[in-house]
Every structure is written in C-alpha cells, then in structure tokens.
Motif scaffolding. Structure first.
Motif, PDB file in Angstrom:
ATOM      1  N   ARG A  20       0.831  -1.209   0.000  1.00  0.00           N
ATOM      2  CA  ARG A  20       0.000   0.000   0.000  1.00  0.00           C
ATOM      3  C   ARG A  20       0.858   1.247   0.000  1.00  0.00           C
ATOM      4  N   ARG A  21       0.369   2.253  -0.704  1.00  0.00           N
ATOM      5  CA  ARG A  21       1.067   3.534  -0.754  1.00  0.00           C
ATOM      6  C   ARG A  21       0.838   4.322   0.527  1.00  0.00           C
ATOM      7  N   ILE A  22       1.746   5.226   0.791  1.00  0.00           N
ATOM      8  CA  ILE A  22       1.653   6.144   1.924  1.00  0.00           C
ATOM      9  C   ILE A  22       1.378   7.517   1.324  1.00  0.00           C
ATOM     10  N   LEU A  24       1.530  11.229   1.202  1.00  0.00           N
ATOM     11  CA  LEU A  24       2.337  12.285   1.809  1.00  0.00           C
ATOM     12  C   LEU A  24       1.621  13.631   1.754  1.00  0.00           C
ATOM     13  N   VAL A  29       2.720  10.552  -3.222  1.00  0.00           N
ATOM     14  CA  VAL A  29       2.642   9.298  -2.467  1.00  0.00           C
ATOM     15  C   VAL A  29       4.017   8.659  -2.434  1.00  0.00           C
ATOM     16  N   TRP A  31       6.108   4.706  -1.017  1.00  0.00           N
ATOM     17  CA  TRP A  31       5.965   3.344  -0.519  1.00  0.00           C
ATOM     18  C   TRP A  31       7.109   3.072   0.443  1.00  0.00           C
ATOM     19  N   ASP A  32       6.882   2.198   1.400  1.00  0.00           N
ATOM     20  CA  ASP A  32       7.909   1.796   2.346  1.00  0.00           C
ATOM     21  C   ASP A  32       8.943   0.954   1.596  1.00  0.00           C
TER      22      ASP A  32
END
Length: 57
Positions: A20-22, A24, A29, A31-32
C-alpha cells in the motif's frame, strides 16, 4: 525502482498484490522501501512469471 505503469501499481494495490502507498500530500505518495524490497524478493522466489507480449502460454 518498479518499472510498472502507475495504473498497474494502483490496480495491484487494490487487489492486495502490491504494498500500500503512503499518502504524503494531496499530490504525492510513497511506498515503504522495506515492503517494496520484500515484494521484489517474494516475486523472485515465487513461481509467478510475467508473460511477455506476443508469447504463447
């Protein structure tokens, strides 16, 4: 790092096949990195192989 179209990644995320994207900001966006690296390793060690365009299965 992942040479896939944005829409392809989005669709894979929706199906639970990609981390899943984060979010910002409203326009950015991320990703980890550890999750992406784990995803890549899982793909390398699985029997999932992409089918090349024009190839026959």
């Amino acid at each position: 790092m992942i040479p896939l179209a944005e829409r392809t990644i989005f669709n894979m995320e929706q199906r639970g096949e990609f981390p899943r994207r984060i979010v910002l900001t409203s326009r950015n966006v991320a990703w980890d990195l550890a999750e992406i690296e784990d995803w890549i390793e899982a793909r390398k060690s699985s029997s999932i192989h992409a089918i090349s365009p024009g190839s026959r299965t």
